[in-house]
Design an enzyme around this catalytic site. Structure first.
Site, short mmCIF file in Angstrom:
data_model
loop_
_atom_site.label_atom_id
_atom_site.label_comp_id
_atom_site.label_asym_id
_atom_site.label_seq_id
_atom_site.Cartn_x
_atom_site.Cartn_y
_atom_site.Cartn_z
CB SER A 70 -0.94 -0.09 1.17
OG SER A 70 -1.93 -1.27 1.12
CG ASN A 150 -6.41 -7.66 -5.68
OD1 ASN A 150 -6.48 -6.81 -6.43
ND2 ASN A 150 -7.24 -7.41 -4.56
CD GLN A 178 -2.49 -11.06 -5.38
OE1 GLN A 178 -2.46 -12.02 -5.34
NE2 GLN A 178 -3.00 -10.32 -4.01
CB SER A 198 3.35 -6.51 -0.65
OG SER A 198 2.98 -6.89 0.94
N GLY A 199 5.86 -7.98 1.05
CA GLY A 199 6.57 -9.13 1.58
C GLY A 199 5.50 -10.40 1.85
CG HIS A 200 1.61 -9.75 3.57
ND1 HIS A 200 0.10 -10.28 3.42
CD2 HIS A 200 1.42 -8.52 3.24
CE1 HIS A 200 -0.64 -9.23 3.01
NE2 HIS A 200 0.11 -8.11 2.91
CB THR A 236 14.29 3.08 12.65
OG1 THR A 236 14.53 4.05 13.39
CG2 THR A 236 15.20 1.78 12.68
CB CYS A 323 -9.35 -4.37 1.15
SG CYS A 323 -7.84 -4.72 0.70
#
Ligand SMILES: *Cc1c(COP(=O)(O)O)cnc(C)c1O
Length: 396
Positions: A70, A150, A178, A198-200, A236, A323
């Site tokens: 996002s 998606n 995706q 996106s990592g997940h 960070t 979502c």
């Protein structure tokens, strides 16, 4: 439990978890600190940037770590808009079935006087390069079109769309959340200026992602703060998550063909079985699709009820976008491909991965027809249809 909702999120792989642990237990310093302990974390970060870049055919200088897909979408679009505005360009081209991270950012820009043109994705969920070429104007600041959808899994001709944009000197961003780790990506060959991942979504951790931006593209900060990420993203760096995502991406990219081969076999059986349910329709393109994403609409039922009853049988699935669940509107994606409201309400998205098995498919193929049949059986609307008092919208 049968997990068939990999488009919403994926289980973290052992490799990803193990890649994170040293950066929580041992090398937990701040990469911005000057002492050696902090610099060790900085070195890991630099190395991760190289490794992520290698997976995308990019150079490390173009990789910016973000808090997820996002944020990357927001930053890409806002940056292109700001750069365009400076040159008097306030026209942006996209599609109606983008992720809300893209659509809501575009809505915000519309309030700021940008003209947003959403291209028709047709019934199969695909935009043609010709459509993009036709829509580009002298004042077009950006084309943003997702790589793979998606909800219905349709895959866009990204390289060709990128070529059109390059020829017309218009920035091209793609939400590849995706696609990353599931389909090959090469930002050079595919003419991509900016890309989000996106990592997940590929067995990495949540809350971490990447914005790729080609050299020379001026980025606007979404998060103001310190000089992290070359001054373009304050805060960070989440070193453990970045290391986990990097390991997951490398692993996924190294096994794309092998994983897809396995997933395609499961997909074929699922599609064949679900197609047999009367008054149903499959969503998405038959040729250009994400192997793991299977979308159907069943007339006469509510997707939400279907999901709850599947949950009772231990099956985790979705009616579309995670979502939008909780809202009563049908999926904007299914409406964009022209499904009538009533049909769009009865949607089911199964998104499978390499961790799913033939037994999972057996159970899904037993449960879905049962539940659809049950829900239709208790529906007064369905009784009317059977009695000929109302018309069927989908053929038997
Ligand atoms: C999941 C998803 C996103 C959002 O990514 P987050 O990391 O969850 O913020 C954006 N676009 C698409 C296509 C997605 O599937």
């Amino acid at each position: 439990m049968i997990y068939a909702d990999n488009a919403a999120t994926t289980q973290m792989s052992r490799k990803a978890i193990e890649a994170m642990l040293p950066y929580m237990e041992e090398v937990w310093g701040n990469p911005s600190s000057l002492y050696v302990f902090g610099q060790k974390a900085k070195e890991a970060l630099d190395e991760a940037r190289e490794r992520v870049a290698a997976c995308l055919g990019a150079s490390a200088g173009g990789i910016y770590f973000t808090s997820g897909g996002s944020e990357a979408d927001n930053q890409a679009i806002l940056s292109a808009a700001k750069a365009g505005e400076k040159k008097g360009k306030k026209h942006i081209i996209s599609t109606a079935f983008e992720h809300h991270a893209v659509l809501h950012t575009l809505e915000k820009l519309k309030k700021d006087g940008f003209e947003i043109e959403l291209l028709d994705v047709h019934e199969n969920g695909i935009v043609s390069p010709e459509q993009v070429a036709k829509a580009i104007r002298d004042d077009t600041a950006l084309v943003t079109i997702m790589y793979a959808n998606n909800e219905i899994g349709s895959v866009q001709p990204i390289a060709e769309i990128g070529a059109v944009c390059r020829e017309r000197r218009v920035l091209f961003h793609t939400d590849a959340v995706q696609a990353a780790g599931h389909l090959p990506i090469d930002v050079q060959k595919q003419n991509i200026d900016m890309l989000s991942l996106s990592g997940h979504k590929f067995h990495g951790p949540k809350g971490v992602g990447v914005l790729y931006a080609r050299k020379g593209i001026p980025l606007t900060n979404v998060i103001e703060g310190g000089a992290q990420e070359r001054g373009k993203r304050g805060g960070t760096e989440n070193v453990p998550a970045i290391m986990g995502m990097t390991a997951a991406l490398e692993d996924a990219c190294a096994h794309i063909e092998e994983n897809n081969e396995k997933i395609l076999k499961l997909r074929e059986r699922l599609v064949e079985g679900l197609t047999k349910i009367p008054h149903s329709v499959q969503n998405g393109d038959r040729e250009h699709f994400l192997p793991g994403t299977i979308s159907f609409c069943f007339e006469g039922i509510e997707g939400e009820s279907l999901l709850l009853l599947l949950d009772d049988k231990g099956i985790c699935a979705s009616s579309g976008s995670a979502c939008t669940s909780g809202s009563l509107d049908p999926s904007h994606v299914l409406l964009a491909i022209g499904r009538p409201h009533e049909v769009a309400h009865g949607s089911l998205r199964l998104s499978i991965g390499e961790n799913n098995t033939e037994e999972d498919v057996d159970q899904i193929l037993k449960a879905v027809p049962e539940v659809v049949g049950y829900l239709r059986g208790i529906s007064p609307l369905w009784k009317d249809k059977l009695a000929g008092k109302r018309e069927f919208l989908l053929p038997e």
